[in-house]
Design an enzyme around this catalytic site. Structure first.
Site, PDB file in Angstrom:
ATOM      1  N   HIS A  40     -84.490 -61.952  14.000  1.00 53.39           N
ATOM      2  CA  HIS A  40     -85.404 -62.095  15.132  1.00 53.39           C
ATOM      3  C   HIS A  40     -86.690 -62.773  14.662  1.00 53.39           C
ATOM      4  CE1 HIS A  40     -88.606 -59.106  14.264  1.00 53.39           C
ATOM      5  NE2 HIS A  40     -87.654 -58.461  13.608  1.00 53.39           N
ATOM      6  N   CYS A  41     -87.341 -63.484  15.602  1.00 55.12           N
ATOM      7  CA  CYS A  41     -88.656 -64.063  15.328  1.00 55.12           C
ATOM      8  C   CYS A  41     -89.674 -63.247  16.127  1.00 55.12           C
ATOM      9  CB  CYS A  41     -88.680 -65.536  15.694  1.00 55.12           C
ATOM     10  SG  CYS A  41     -88.332 -65.874  17.436  1.00 55.12           S
ATOM     11  N   VAL A  42     -90.770 -63.856  16.514  1.00 58.97           N
ATOM     12  CA  VAL A  42     -91.823 -63.127  17.217  1.00 58.97           C
ATOM     13  C   VAL A  42     -91.385 -62.689  18.605  1.00 58.97           C
ATOM     14  CG1 VAL A  42     -94.192 -63.255  18.106  1.00 58.97           C
ATOM     15  CG2 VAL A  42     -93.614 -64.329  15.936  1.00 58.97           C
TER      16      VAL A  42
END
Length: 480
Positions: free
Chosen positions: A27-29
């Protein structure tokens, strides 16, 4: 009402084909990034009904689910717990997803991987160049005069900004050399050295190549005479993309080949010098001249299309840029923009990109007024603001594509604005922030015209989104 992250993760798993369909996940932000084994098992329509899911799309072989900051971390944690998978990095997921890409998609991914790390430097240079042009533009603030002529004490500031603005463009091959060598698995420092070599002050500046090659003003091309056996053009590649991109690929392959065959005790002595010398000769003698002509051919071809059929070119680009963002292919235009700037002094493509972003934001803004629930209004307002400042993904995937008709309105508005500025010959001096601040990077004499284009990109999507919302064929959202 409290958020049930485990239930969200369960529903996501159900609609993407179950845990057995996941290769890796990270996952990213704001997004879950998932490498799937079989993309056909995804039920996007059902996935979008999950309360915390704001959008979903495929990009470069990776399926991305937009959740939002903070929430995405908690959903990811539940997803890992449910599937019993090992946590992965975004790089791991990208590598896994890239295995499914076709050759064109792999090429696009290379451009993306190379230019994304250096994009802040390019955007900063474009904005500073735009500010510099505003200070030195005649008739913009005072009739018949520039700010410098009215306020001579700005001369020092103008010179400083000019130097800062030109740095990224003058040393662009060094930036690309560093990023590209890293992407191809070589040593970044050698890529940096190779890029700096291509803009060494002992070489004829690329901006003067045309005059020297044509013999204007008595100029001639300088050469390196190599032992009387052959000669190499003593010419630099300031502002050029393809020469260093190909040279960095060759450098990385030479370095990796040598590392496998040279004993570790002498690698530090043998590998770097051999890699630089071999690639340097190839870059200046073969790669540079060939790719310079290829780059000029591509640029001339694009310019010719817009000269011969400007309306057709503007319609195609204005309407298709946003769909290209969905595929990730839009990253290729950074190289074309930079090539146009280096060859002609300005790009007509980036202004259309800026207006496309504004059009997406305007359609999302219209949905803010049309939405009935607080959640929809919040998503529409925040994503519209984001698009107006150059980040369109939340507006596109979270609002416009989800409802379909705002996306149609946005691409029509983008095409209309693109036609107007193309027929007016609007050019940008650099690549800046692709939204409302975009006017800063426009060549000053075109700023008023560009601002009219901005009005078109705001008004047309706003109006069409409202009109389309009244159509039972286009607007099939569930009405309360």
């Amino acid at each position: 009402m409290s958020k049930n992250y485990r239930d969200t993760a369960l529903q996501i798993l159900e609609h993407i084909g179950g845990k057995d369909n996941i290769d890796q996940a990270a996952h990213c932000v704001t997004r879950l990034r998932i490498a799937l084994k079989d993309d056909s098992k995804v039920n996007t329509d059902q996935l979008l009904t999950v309360p915390l899911v704001k959008g979903a799309f495929h990009n470069a072989g990776v399926f991305q689910v937009i959740i939002g900051p903070v929430d995405v971390e908690r959903v990811y944690a539940e997803l890992i717990d449910l599937t019993k998978m090992e946590k992965a990095t975004i790089a791991d997921v990208k590598t896994s997803g890239s295995k499914k890409l076709n050759p064109l998609q792999k090429l696009v991914k290379i451009f993306s991987d190379v230019f994304m790390p250096i994009l802040p430097a390019i955007i900063t240079a474009g904005l500073l160049m735009g500010l510099n042009n505003l200070i030195g533009a005649k008739d913009l603030f005072f009739e018949g005069k520039t700010l410098l002529e009215v306020y001579p004490n700005l001369e020092g500031l103008w010179g400083l900004i000019n130097m800062m603005a030109n740095t990224s463009f003058v040393f662009l091959p060094a930036l690309v050399g560093w990023s590209a060598t890293k992407r191809f698995g070589g040593s970044e420092i050698l890529g940096l050295v190779l890029g700096l070599m291509l803009v060494h002050p002992d070489l004829l500046n690329a901006w003067n190549y045309g005059q020297a090659a044509s013999g204007l003003n008595g100029q001639t091309l300088p050469y390196f005479d190599i032992l009387g056996l052959f000669s190499i053009e003593k010419v630099g590649y300031q502002g050029q993309i393809l020469p260093i991109l190909v040279a960095a690929f060759v450098l990385s392959k030479v370095e990796l080949w040598l590392k496998k065959r040279v004993h570790s005790s002498i690698q530090l002595l043998v590998v770097p010098i051999t890699s630089i010398v071999v690639t340097g000769v190839l870059a200046l003698g073969i790669i540079g001249p060939v790719t310079r002509h290829i780059g000029n051919f591509i640029t001339d071809g694009i310019v010719m299309i817009f000269h011969v059929a400007p309306v057709l070119g503007a319609v195609i680009f204005g309407a298709l840029y946003a769909p290209l963002v969905i595929t990730g292919m839009h990253h290729m235009f950074i190289a074309i923009d930079l090539q146009l700037i280096a060859q002609t002094g300005g790009t007509f493509i980036w202004p259309m990109i800026a207006l496309s972003n504004i059009a997406q934001g305007s359609a999302a803004l219209a949905m803010f007024w049309l939405a009935k629930s607080k959640t929809e209004k919040s998503m529409a307002s925040t994503s519209a603001l984001s698009a107006y400042f150059g980040i369109t993904e939340p507006a596109m995937f979270g609002v416009n594509l989800r409802n379909k008709f705002p996306f149609y309105a946005a691409i029509i508005g983008s095409a209309a604005a693109a036609i107007f500025i193309t027929l007016s010959g609007v050019l940008a001096a650099g690549v800046g922030v692709g939204g409302l601040p975009g006017f800063i990077s426009i060549i000053p004499k075109y700023i008023p015209t560009f601002m009219i284009g901005m009005v078109i990109a705001i008004v047309v999507p706003l109006g069409l989104t409202y009109l389309f919302s009244k159509s039972s064929k286009l607007n099939n959202r569930d009405r309360e």
